[in-house]
Design a protein around this motif. Structure first.
Motif, mmCIF file in Angstrom:
data_model
loop_
_atom_site.group_PDB
_atom_site.id
_atom_site.type_symbol
_atom_site.label_atom_id
_atom_site.label_comp_id
_atom_site.label_asym_id
_atom_site.label_seq_id
_atom_site.Cartn_x
_atom_site.Cartn_y
_atom_site.Cartn_z
ATOM 1 N N VAL A 81 0.853 -1.187 0.000
ATOM 2 C CA VAL A 81 0.000 0.000 0.000
ATOM 3 C C VAL A 81 0.892 1.242 0.000
ATOM 4 O O VAL A 81 2.033 1.195 0.460
ATOM 5 N N THR A 82 0.363 2.340 -0.505
ATOM 6 C CA THR A 82 1.052 3.628 -0.449
ATOM 7 C C THR A 82 0.105 4.628 0.201
ATOM 8 O O THR A 82 -1.070 4.709 -0.163
ATOM 9 N N HIS A 83 0.640 5.348 1.176
ATOM 10 C CA HIS A 83 -0.134 6.395 1.842
ATOM 11 C C HIS A 83 0.594 7.724 1.657
ATOM 12 O O HIS A 83 1.822 7.772 1.723
ATOM 13 N N VAL A 84 -0.173 8.775 1.459
ATOM 14 C CA VAL A 84 0.379 10.117 1.300
ATOM 15 C C VAL A 84 -0.171 10.969 2.441
ATOM 16 O O VAL A 84 -1.384 11.073 2.615
ATOM 17 N N LEU A 85 0.734 11.552 3.228
ATOM 18 C CA LEU A 85 0.345 12.389 4.360
ATOM 19 C C LEU A 85 0.811 13.816 4.133
ATOM 20 O O LEU A 85 1.987 14.048 3.812
ATOM 21 N N SER A 86 -0.071 14.755 4.334
ATOM 22 C CA SER A 86 0.318 16.158 4.280
ATOM 23 C C SER A 86 1.286 16.442 5.425
ATOM 24 O O SER A 86 1.085 15.979 6.556
ATOM 25 N N LEU A 133 0.335 12.903 16.925
ATOM 26 C CA LEU A 133 -0.161 13.419 15.655
ATOM 27 C C LEU A 133 0.043 12.386 14.547
ATOM 28 O O LEU A 133 -0.845 12.172 13.714
ATOM 29 N N LEU A 134 1.176 11.741 14.551
ATOM 30 C CA LEU A 134 1.451 10.710 13.550
ATOM 31 C C LEU A 134 0.477 9.536 13.690
ATOM 32 O O LEU A 134 -0.058 9.034 12.689
ATOM 33 N N ILE A 135 0.217 9.114 14.923
ATOM 34 C CA ILE A 135 -0.747 8.035 15.155
ATOM 35 C C ILE A 135 -2.115 8.443 14.613
ATOM 36 O O ILE A 135 -2.799 7.653 13.946
ATOM 37 N N GLU A 136 -2.531 9.688 14.870
ATOM 38 C CA GLU A 136 -3.822 10.179 14.369
ATOM 39 C C GLU A 136 -3.857 10.177 12.847
ATOM 40 O O GLU A 136 -4.861 9.778 12.246
ATOM 41 N N ARG A 137 -2.783 10.639 12.223
ATOM 42 C CA ARG A 137 -2.741 10.741 10.763
ATOM 43 C C ARG A 137 -2.708 9.364 10.094
ATOM 44 O O ARG A 137 -3.138 9.225 8.962
ATOM 45 N N LEU A 138 -2.191 8.359 10.810
ATOM 46 C CA LEU A 138 -2.124 6.997 10.268
ATOM 47 C C LEU A 138 -3.348 6.158 10.641
ATOM 48 O O LEU A 138 -3.483 5.029 10.167
ATOM 49 N N ASP A 139 -4.226 6.707 11.477
ATOM 50 C CA ASP A 139 -5.386 5.951 11.958
ATOM 51 C C ASP A 139 -6.190 5.396 10.785
ATOM 52 O O ASP A 139 -6.539 6.122 9.855
ATOM 53 N N GLY A 140 -6.483 4.104 10.864
ATOM 54 C CA GLY A 140 -7.249 3.443 9.810
ATOM 55 C C GLY A 140 -6.402 3.027 8.623
ATOM 56 O O GLY A 140 -6.883 2.336 7.725
ATOM 57 N N LYS A 141 -5.147 3.444 8.605
ATOM 58 C CA LYS A 141 -4.236 3.114 7.503
ATOM 59 C C LYS A 141 -3.157 2.140 7.954
ATOM 60 O O LYS A 141 -2.944 1.104 7.337
ATOM 61 N N VAL A 142 -2.458 2.538 9.027
ATOM 62 C CA VAL A 142 -1.371 1.731 9.575
ATOM 63 C C VAL A 142 -1.442 1.826 11.092
ATOM 64 O O VAL A 142 -1.503 2.927 11.642
ATOM 65 N N SER A 143 -1.418 0.692 11.746
ATOM 66 C CA SER A 143 -1.409 0.661 13.203
ATOM 67 C C SER A 143 0.040 0.638 13.687
ATOM 68 O O SER A 143 0.832 -0.213 13.259
ATOM 69 N N VAL A 144 0.368 1.592 14.541
ATOM 70 C CA VAL A 144 1.702 1.652 15.149
ATOM 71 C C VAL A 144 1.521 1.869 16.644
ATOM 72 O O VAL A 144 0.538 2.465 17.076
ATOM 73 N N VAL A 146 3.007 3.472 20.353
ATOM 74 C CA VAL A 146 3.545 4.788 20.701
ATOM 75 C C VAL A 146 5.050 4.851 20.463
ATOM 76 O O VAL A 146 5.560 5.836 19.915
ATOM 77 N N ASP A 147 5.779 3.804 20.856
ATOM 78 C CA ASP A 147 7.233 3.825 20.660
ATOM 79 C C ASP A 147 7.600 3.885 19.181
ATOM 80 O O ASP A 147 8.524 4.595 18.790
ATOM 81 N N THR A 148 6.871 3.147 18.343
ATOM 82 C CA THR A 148 7.131 3.195 16.901
ATOM 83 C C THR A 148 6.795 4.578 16.358
ATOM 84 O O THR A 148 7.540 5.136 15.540
ATOM 85 N N ALA A 149 5.690 5.157 16.818
ATOM 86 C CA ALA A 149 5.316 6.506 16.377
ATOM 87 C C ALA A 149 6.388 7.513 16.779
ATOM 88 O O ALA A 149 6.709 8.424 16.009
ATOM 89 N N ARG A 150 6.966 7.363 17.978
ATOM 90 C CA ARG A 150 8.039 8.263 18.409
ATOM 91 C C ARG A 150 9.251 8.122 17.484
ATOM 92 O O ARG A 150 9.852 9.113 17.086
#
Length: 163
Positions: A81-86, A133-144, A146-150
């Motif tokens: 999959v490819t995801h594009v985040l602003s 913020l990264l967790i929120e932006r990836l919600d429903g796309k990729v589950s990570v 907290v440590d991975t998000a950091r």
């Protein structure tokens, strides 16, 4: 105690690549920080694209039109999959994070331990804000987790760092 069976059954990144055409090279100091951020991310992470059963993934990051492109593949390069985040939502927190990191590195040379600790608490708070913020932006796309998000936020920040 970490349950190794549960850990093995979770999705994870086994490689992270940066698109040199869109991200480009930087000073040796910045390149070192990028390598460290990637190493830390690969060492320990939880990364599970929605709707996928595979357990191992490769991530290729690029920046296109001020957007972060996360191209997820299997370890051998098969498309997932490819995801594009602003990047706009990250602009303020990355800017503030850089400012406080500069203050922290300056304080290490001259400030008292209590002043350094106070600045470091602020730095960690901004780091956590970026991870959330990264967790929120990836919600429903990729589950990570907290440590991975950091760790991903660290890498995102280093991609912006000019040295």
């Amino acid at each position: 105690m970490v349950d190794l069976t549960a850990r093995r059954n979770r999705g994870r990144l086994v490689a992270v690549d940066l698109d040199e055409a869109s991200i480009g090279r930087s000073s040796s100091e910045v390149e070192h920080e990028r390598r460290v951020a990637i190493y830390d991310l690969i060492e320990e992470n939880t990364f599970e694209p929605a709707g996928r059963d595979e357990r191992e993934f490769r991530l290729r990051l690029s920046i296109v039109d001020r957007k972060l492109v996360l191209e997820v593949t299997t370890p051998d390069g098969g498309p997932v999959v490819t995801h594009v985040l602003s990047l706009t939502p990250f602009r303020r927190v990355v800017k503030d994070y850089f400012m406080i990191c500069d203050s922290y590195y300056q304080a290490i040379r001259t400030a008292s331990p209590s002043q350094i600790e106070a600045i470091d608490m602020g730095r960690r708070g901004l780091h956590n804000e970026g991870a959330r913020l990264l967790i929120e932006r990836l919600d429903g796309k990729v589950s990570v987790d907290v440590d991975t998000a950091r760790r991903l936020f660290t890498l995102l920040s280093v991609l912006h760092w000019k040295g």
